[in-house]
Structures are given as structure tokens and as C-alpha cells.
Design an enzyme around this catalytic site. Structure first.
Site, PDB file in Angstrom:
ATOM      1  N   THR A  47       0.825  -1.208   0.000  1.00 15.32           N
ATOM      2  CA  THR A  47       0.000   0.000   0.000  1.00 15.32           C
ATOM      3  C   THR A  47       0.858   1.257   0.000  1.00 15.32           C
ATOM      4  O   THR A  47       0.674   2.155  -0.830  1.00 15.32           O
ATOM      5  CB  THR A  47      -0.933  -0.006   1.221  1.00 15.32           C
ATOM      6  OG1 THR A  47      -1.709  -1.213   1.218  1.00 15.32           O
ATOM      7  CG2 THR A  47      -1.869   1.188   1.205  1.00 15.32           C
ATOM      8  N   TYR A  61     -11.843  -6.089  -5.583  1.00  9.72           N
ATOM      9  CA  TYR A  61     -12.786  -5.206  -6.281  1.00  9.72           C
ATOM     10  C   TYR A  61     -14.227  -5.453  -5.824  1.00  9.72           C
ATOM     11  O   TYR A  61     -14.958  -4.518  -5.500  1.00  9.72           O
ATOM     12  CB  TYR A  61     -12.675  -5.369  -7.799  1.00  9.72           C
ATOM     13  CG  TYR A  61     -13.649  -4.476  -8.534  1.00  9.72           C
ATOM     14  CD1 TYR A  61     -13.379  -3.121  -8.704  1.00  9.72           C
ATOM     15  CD2 TYR A  61     -14.855  -4.978  -9.016  1.00  9.72           C
ATOM     16  CE1 TYR A  61     -14.285  -2.292  -9.345  1.00  9.72           C
ATOM     17  CE2 TYR A  61     -15.761  -4.152  -9.663  1.00  9.72           C
ATOM     18  CZ  TYR A  61     -15.471  -2.812  -9.825  1.00  9.72           C
ATOM     19  OH  TYR A  61     -16.376  -1.984 -10.444  1.00  9.72           O
ATOM     20  N   TYR A  86      -2.853 -10.553   3.669  1.00  9.25           N
ATOM     21  CA  TYR A  86      -2.865  -9.106   3.910  1.00  9.25           C
ATOM     22  C   TYR A  86      -4.266  -8.678   4.314  1.00  9.25           C
ATOM     23  O   TYR A  86      -5.192  -8.686   3.499  1.00  9.25           O
ATOM     24  CB  TYR A  86      -2.416  -8.374   2.646  1.00  9.25           C
ATOM     25  CG  TYR A  86      -2.066  -6.904   2.833  1.00  9.25           C
ATOM     26  CD1 TYR A  86      -2.118  -6.280   4.073  1.00  9.25           C
ATOM     27  CD2 TYR A  86      -1.687  -6.141   1.736  1.00  9.25           C
ATOM     28  CE1 TYR A  86      -1.800  -4.943   4.229  1.00  9.25           C
ATOM     29  CE2 TYR A  86      -1.357  -4.796   1.870  1.00  9.25           C
ATOM     30  CZ  TYR A  86      -1.420  -4.201   3.120  1.00  9.25           C
ATOM     31  OH  TYR A  86      -1.109  -2.871   3.256  1.00  9.25           O
ATOM     32  N   LYS A  89      -0.092  -9.973   7.483  1.00 10.09           N
ATOM     33  CA  LYS A  89       0.113  -8.571   7.825  1.00 10.09           C
ATOM     34  C   LYS A  89      -1.246  -8.006   8.176  1.00 10.09           C
ATOM     35  O   LYS A  89      -2.152  -7.975   7.336  1.00 10.09           O
ATOM     36  CB  LYS A  89       0.732  -7.785   6.669  1.00 10.09           C
ATOM     37  CG  LYS A  89       0.895  -6.305   7.005  1.00 10.09           C
ATOM     38  CD  LYS A  89       1.352  -5.448   5.856  1.00 10.09           C
ATOM     39  CE  LYS A  89       1.403  -3.983   6.289  1.00 10.09           C
ATOM     40  NZ  LYS A  89       1.761  -3.069   5.187  1.00 10.09           N
TER      41      LYS A  89
END
Length: 297
Positions: free
Chosen positions: A47, A110, A140, A170
Site C-alpha cells: 500500500t 474489487y 494481507y 500482515k
């Protein structure tokens, strides 16, 4: 406890040229500096690295640039999860083909409101399509951005189905209790904090380390916390510094602010460049940031 991935890992920012293409030379320089300052690994193309603003070809070039600059494959943890499963497979195979076995993998993000069953099917299809025993996947969890949360039952199911592949997560949701619950339920599974101030309490709860944005700036203090968790005399000033730098990085839009702070630290204003839809800090914000930056511990 031994983890497949652990320590202080930087969610590395990606510098850009004037035409907003990746500045591969400066990126390689940044990776070397991060390692010298105490990072165990470089979690590129996440990110903070603006990964989803880059093409598949650009993402491959960025990873290759780090390797060509002499960064070892086991020190790199690229983000390979994108919205399309076949492209996730392609990026992950590219990493494996270049000797990089650990990847951070977003779920397909999405479509919103999908079920755990759908997210499990997506991960399973990707892992099975890659079919490589070397692969180590770090899930993630960043629901505030992806809007596709990874629930505790889903995480457990993926670990059970792919115990040698799904080795960590994470967690960037900022919920310490959630991270502690994952670590308690799955000893040996690497839970990595996505928020710098949570590294210490997570380590004290069986966590493995962190992948964070502020490690672009203060890897040395994070490494102190990681190496000396039980030494309050060392950890308390390091934690105070971490909190102060993290707070300033969150004073404005985080990604351009992190990059501006790297620019202030290194004296290279080129770090201020971001790709749309991100925008650089306005002149007044940058001037204010510079003043506050000078006062940081």
C-alpha cells in the site's frame, strides 16, 4: 519461537522520476539504506509503495531492480495480490522465478461483500495454480482499504489447507486484539503488525514482527524494540520516538506524507512525487511538515 517471516520489515515507498515512472536507481538506494538502518526485510509494492498504481510490467521491473542492486531474495517480500487471480499468479511466479519466495498477498478486492467461502476459493485457486513448494504467502488484512476482511475462521481454514504455504499475515487494521487472537490461535504463524506503535505489544503477545510505513524513516528505533523487547530502558525512548514519527506521518494523507518525510530526511525533494490519484502535499502543508519534522526526536 521460529517463524517463516519475522522482524522489522519496511513497507517501502517507491520513488518516482519526473515523468512519474519508477525511479529504479533511487529505489535500490533506498532499499540499501533501510537494511543498513536495521530492517530485516523490504516489503516492496504494498500500500505504501503505491503498488496498485503500477502496471504488472512496472511491478516486475521494481522487484528486478532491487535484486540487480544486490538485495538478497530472502530480504524481499513483494506484494503480489491484485484484483485478478491470473495476474496474482503471474506476479507471484515472477517472484519465485527470481529467487524470492515470500510474498504479501491481498485478497481479490474489487467485489465487496463477498463471502469467506469466496475469498477462500480465490486464495486456494491461486496457490494451487502456482503449485510451488517454495512459496510462502503472507496474507494481507487491510479492510479499511480493501473492504475485504480476513476473518479468524478464514485464516484458520487457509492455514489448515496450506500449512507450508500460508505462513503469516500482515494485519493493518490497527486492532491489536485481533492480532493477539490470531497469534494465540495459531502458534508459529507469523502475525505482523501493520502499525508501528503496535509492534511492542504484539511481540509481547506472541507476534512475529511488523511490516510498517514509518520504518521508511525510523527503522533503527523499531529494531531496538524488536531486539530488546524486555529492556524498558532501551524500549521506552524508542517507543516514544516511534509514536511521534508515526503521529506526524498521519497528520496529512499518509503516503505523500511518508514520501515527503523521506525527502526531508535524505535531502532529495524528488521523493515528493506520487502517482495520481494520490497528490503531493500542498506547499503550505509541506512547509508546516518541514517545521514539525525538524522538532522530531
Amino acid at each position: 519461537m521460529t517463524f517463516a517471516v519475522s522482524g522489522v520489515n519496511c513497507a517501502a515507498a517507491t520513488p518516482l522520476n519526473a515523468d512519474l515512472s519508477p525511479d529504479l536507481g533511487l529505489f535500490a538506494e533506498h532499499c540499501h539504506r533501510l537494511l543498513a538502518e536495521g530492517c530485516h526485510g523490504i516489503a516492496l509494492l504494498g500500500t505504501t509503495g503505491e503498488a496498485n498504481s503500477f502496471s504488472i510490467a512496472e511491478r516486475k521491473l521494481i522487484l528486478e531492480a532491487a535484486l540487480e542492486a544486490g538485495i538478497a531474495g530472502d530480504q524481499l517480500i513483494p506484494g503480489t495480490g491484485v484484483a485478478a487471480g491470473p495476474e496474482t499468479v503471474e506476479l507471484t511466479r515472477h517472484a519465485l522465478d527470481h529467487g524470492v519466495s515470500k510474498v504479501v498477498m491481498l485478497p481479490p478486492f474489487y467485489y465487496k461483500g463477498v463471502s469467506d467461502e469466496g475469498v477462500y476459493a480465490a486464495y486456494a485457486r491461486i496457490i494451487e495454480a502456482i503449485g510451488d513448494s517454495r512459496l510462502k504467502v503472507i496474507l494481507y488484512h487491510i479492510p479499511q482499504v480493501s473492504a475485504v476482511p480476513l476473518s479468524l475462521p478464514l485464516i484458520g481454514r487457509l492455514i489448515a489447507a496450506f500449512p507450508d504455504t500460508v505462513v503469516g499475515i500482515k494485519d493493518s487494521a490497527g486492532d491489536l486484539a485481533n492480532m493477539q487472537a490470531i497469534a494465540a490461535a495459531h502458534p508459529g504463524f507469523a502475525v505482523l503488525a501493520g502499525a508501528d506503535p503496535l509492534l511492542l505489544p504484539l511481540l509481547q503477545s506472541g507476534g512475529a514482527g511488523c511490516i510498517t510505513a514509518t520504518s521508511n524513516l525510523i527503522a533503527d528505533s523499531l529494531r531496538t524494540v524488536y531486539d530488546h523487547t524486555d529492556d524498558a530502558a532501551l524500549v521506552e525512548p524508542a517507543q516514544a520516538r516511534i509514536n511521534a514519527w508515526r503521529a506526524l506521518s498521519n497528520s496529512y494523507v499518509q503516503i505523500p506524507t511518508i514520501k515527503a518525510m523521506v525527502g526531508l530526511k535524505t535531502g532529495n525533494a524528488g521523493w515528493n512525487r506520487v502517482r495520481p490519484p494520490m497528490l503531493p502535499l500542498a506547499a503550505a502543508q509541506l512547509a508546516e511538515l518541514e517545521q514539525k519534522f525538524a522538532a522530531l526526536p
